[in-house]
Scaffold this motif. Structure first.
Motif, PDB file in Angstrom:
ATOM      1  N   CYS A  24     -18.487  15.091  -9.589  1.00 52.35           N
ATOM      2  CA  CYS A  24     -17.918  15.173  -8.250  1.00 52.35           C
ATOM      3  C   CYS A  24     -16.501  14.605  -8.273  1.00 52.35           C
ATOM      4  N   GLN A  25     -15.749  14.960  -7.250  1.00 48.69           N
ATOM      5  CA  GLN A  25     -14.362  14.531  -7.160  1.00 48.69           C
ATOM      6  C   GLN A  25     -14.118  13.968  -5.765  1.00 48.69           C
ATOM      7  N   PHE A  26     -13.621  12.742  -5.716  1.00 47.22           N
ATOM      8  CA  PHE A  26     -13.292  12.094  -4.452  1.00 47.22           C
ATOM      9  C   PHE A  26     -11.799  12.234  -4.199  1.00 47.22           C
ATOM     10  N   THR A  27     -11.435  12.662  -2.984  1.00 44.41           N
ATOM     11  CA  THR A  27     -10.035  12.773  -2.588  1.00 44.41           C
ATOM     12  C   THR A  27      -9.771  11.694  -1.546  1.00 44.41           C
ATOM     13  N   ILE A  28      -8.843  10.793  -1.860  1.00 42.90           N
ATOM     14  CA  ILE A  28      -8.534   9.670  -0.982  1.00 42.90           C
ATOM     15  C   ILE A  28      -7.117   9.859  -0.458  1.00 42.90           C
ATOM     16  N   LYS A  29      -7.001   9.960   0.869  1.00 48.06           N
ATOM     17  CA  LYS A  29      -5.696  10.115   1.513  1.00 48.06           C
ATOM     18  C   LYS A  29      -5.390   8.825   2.257  1.00 48.06           C
ATOM     19  N   ILE A  30      -4.382   8.113   1.775  1.00 48.68           N
ATOM     20  CA  ILE A  30      -4.009   6.827   2.368  1.00 48.68           C
ATOM     21  C   ILE A  30      -2.905   7.049   3.396  1.00 48.68           C
ATOM     22  N   GLN A  31      -3.132   6.541   4.601  1.00 51.33           N
ATOM     23  CA  GLN A  31      -2.131   6.607   5.650  1.00 51.33           C
ATOM     24  C   GLN A  31      -1.564   5.217   5.876  1.00 51.33           C
ATOM     25  N   VAL A  32      -0.260   5.132   5.920  1.00 44.85           N
ATOM     26  CA  VAL A  32       0.389   3.840   6.135  1.00 44.85           C
ATOM     27  C   VAL A  32       0.942   3.795   7.533  1.00 44.85           C
ATOM     28  N   ALA A  40       0.859  -1.188   0.000  1.00 41.71           N
ATOM     29  CA  ALA A  40       0.000   0.000   0.000  1.00 41.71           C
ATOM     30  C   ALA A  40       0.890   1.229   0.000  1.00 41.71           C
ATOM     31  N   THR A  41       0.597   2.148  -0.871  1.00 37.25           N
ATOM     32  CA  THR A  41       1.409   3.338  -1.020  1.00 37.25           C
ATOM     33  C   THR A  41       0.704   4.521  -0.383  1.00 37.25           C
ATOM     34  N   GLN A  42       1.428   5.180   0.534  1.00 33.30           N
ATOM     35  CA  GLN A  42       0.879   6.364   1.172  1.00 33.30           C
ATOM     36  C   GLN A  42       0.804   7.493   0.152  1.00 33.30           C
ATOM     37  N   GLY A  43      -0.239   8.275   0.202  1.00 33.10           N
ATOM     38  CA  GLY A  43      -0.362   9.391  -0.719  1.00 33.10           C
ATOM     39  C   GLY A  43      -1.791   9.861  -0.859  1.00 33.10           C
ATOM     40  N   VAL A  44      -1.972  10.778  -1.783  1.00 28.59           N
ATOM     41  CA  VAL A  44      -3.280  11.352  -2.057  1.00 28.59           C
ATOM     42  C   VAL A  44      -3.682  10.963  -3.471  1.00 28.59           C
ATOM     43  N   TYR A  45      -4.878  10.439  -3.606  1.00 35.25           N
ATOM     44  CA  TYR A  45      -5.401  10.009  -4.902  1.00 35.25           C
ATOM     45  C   TYR A  45      -6.697  10.753  -5.167  1.00 35.25           C
ATOM     46  N   MET A  46      -6.935  11.079  -6.429  1.00 33.02           N
ATOM     47  CA  MET A  46      -8.147  11.784  -6.824  1.00 33.02           C
ATOM     48  C   MET A  46      -8.936  10.924  -7.808  1.00 33.02           C
ATOM     49  N   LEU A  47     -10.226  10.808  -7.575  1.00 32.00           N
ATOM     50  CA  LEU A  47     -11.131  10.126  -8.499  1.00 32.00           C
ATOM     51  C   LEU A  47     -12.153  11.143  -8.984  1.00 32.00           C
ATOM     52  N   GLN A  48     -12.258  11.292 -10.284  1.00 28.84           N
ATOM     53  CA  GLN A  48     -13.201  12.232 -10.880  1.00 28.84           C
ATOM     54  C   GLN A  48     -14.342  11.444 -11.514  1.00 28.84           C
ATOM     55  N   ASP A  49     -15.569  11.787 -11.159  1.00 24.48           N
ATOM     56  CA  ASP A  49     -16.756  11.174 -11.756  1.00 24.48           C
ATOM     57  C   ASP A  49     -17.582  12.286 -12.382  1.00 24.48           C
ATOM     58  N   ASN A  50     -17.645  12.320 -13.695  1.00 24.03           N
ATOM     59  CA  ASN A  50     -18.335  13.406 -14.392  1.00 24.03           C
ATOM     60  C   ASN A  50     -19.837  13.198 -14.520  1.00 24.03           C
ATOM     61  N   LYS A  51     -20.303  11.962 -14.353  1.00 22.18           N
ATOM     62  CA  LYS A  51     -21.736  11.676 -14.444  1.00 22.18           C
ATOM     63  C   LYS A  51     -22.148  10.735 -13.329  1.00 22.18           C
ATOM     64  N   HIS A  52     -22.034  11.206 -12.101  1.00 24.81           N
ATOM     65  CA  HIS A  52     -22.378  10.376 -10.951  1.00 24.81           C
ATOM     66  C   HIS A  52     -23.874  10.106 -10.964  1.00 24.81           C
ATOM     67  N   ARG A  53     -24.252   8.853 -10.845  1.00 24.29           N
ATOM     68  CA  ARG A  53     -25.662   8.465 -10.997  1.00 24.29           C
ATOM     69  C   ARG A  53     -26.583   9.114  -9.962  1.00 24.29           C
ATOM     70  N   LEU A  54     -26.134   9.219  -8.729  1.00 22.04           N
ATOM     71  CA  LEU A  54     -26.983   9.845  -7.715  1.00 22.04           C
ATOM     72  C   LEU A  54     -27.172  11.330  -7.979  1.00 22.04           C
ATOM     73  N   LEU A  55     -26.152  11.966  -8.538  1.00 25.66           N
ATOM     74  CA  LEU A  55     -26.224  13.402  -8.787  1.00 25.66           C
ATOM     75  C   LEU A  55     -26.839  13.728 -10.139  1.00 25.66           C
ATOM     76  N   ALA A  56     -26.890  12.760 -11.037  1.00 27.61           N
ATOM     77  CA  ALA A  56     -27.429  12.985 -12.375  1.00 27.61           C
ATOM     78  C   ALA A  56     -28.941  13.213 -12.358  1.00 27.61           C
ATOM     79  N   ARG A  57     -29.601  12.855 -11.275  1.00 30.28           N
ATOM     80  CA  ARG A  57     -31.054  13.012 -11.196  1.00 30.28           C
ATOM     81  C   ARG A  57     -31.479  14.442 -10.904  1.00 30.28           C
ATOM     82  N   CYS A  58     -30.532  15.311 -10.569  1.00 29.04           N
ATOM     83  CA  CYS A  58     -30.859  16.717 -10.329  1.00 29.04           C
ATOM     84  C   CYS A  58     -31.166  17.391 -11.656  1.00 29.04           C
TER      85      CYS A  58
END
Length: 79
Positions: free
Chosen positions: A71-79, A5-23
């Motif tokens: 939406c954009q998810f920011t994942i910070k992994i701590q080792v 497992a690598t410590q660090g910050v990861y970003m996940l971008q979802d341009n058409k999130h299904r829960l948010l697409a209903r707005c």
């Protein structure tokens, strides 16, 4: 800690999130719609954190709603 497992910050971008697409497109421009979108996006953020925890990875997951339905998810992994 999980081996490999690598410590660090990861970003996940979802341009058409299904829960948010209903707005609706007109409501997407209002600040209250983005706040509601942020509340709805916290559930998948918790799912990501739980899945990582199940794999033995300690992480914090944040979510930011930039423009509905994106939406954009920011994942910070701590080792």
């Amino acid at each position: 800690p999980v081996p490999g497992a690598t410590q660090g910050v990861y970003m996940l971008q979802d341009n058409k999130h299904r829960l948010l697409a209903r707005c609706s497109a007109s409501a997407a421009k209002s600040a209250s719609a983005k706040q509601m979108g942020a509340l709805h996006a916290k559930y998948p953020a918790g799912l990501i954190r739980g899945a990582l925890h199940g794999l033995g990875v300690t992480a914090s997951v944040g979510v930011e709603v930039t423009e509905l339905p994106a939406c954009q998810f920011t994942i910070k992994i701590q080792v």
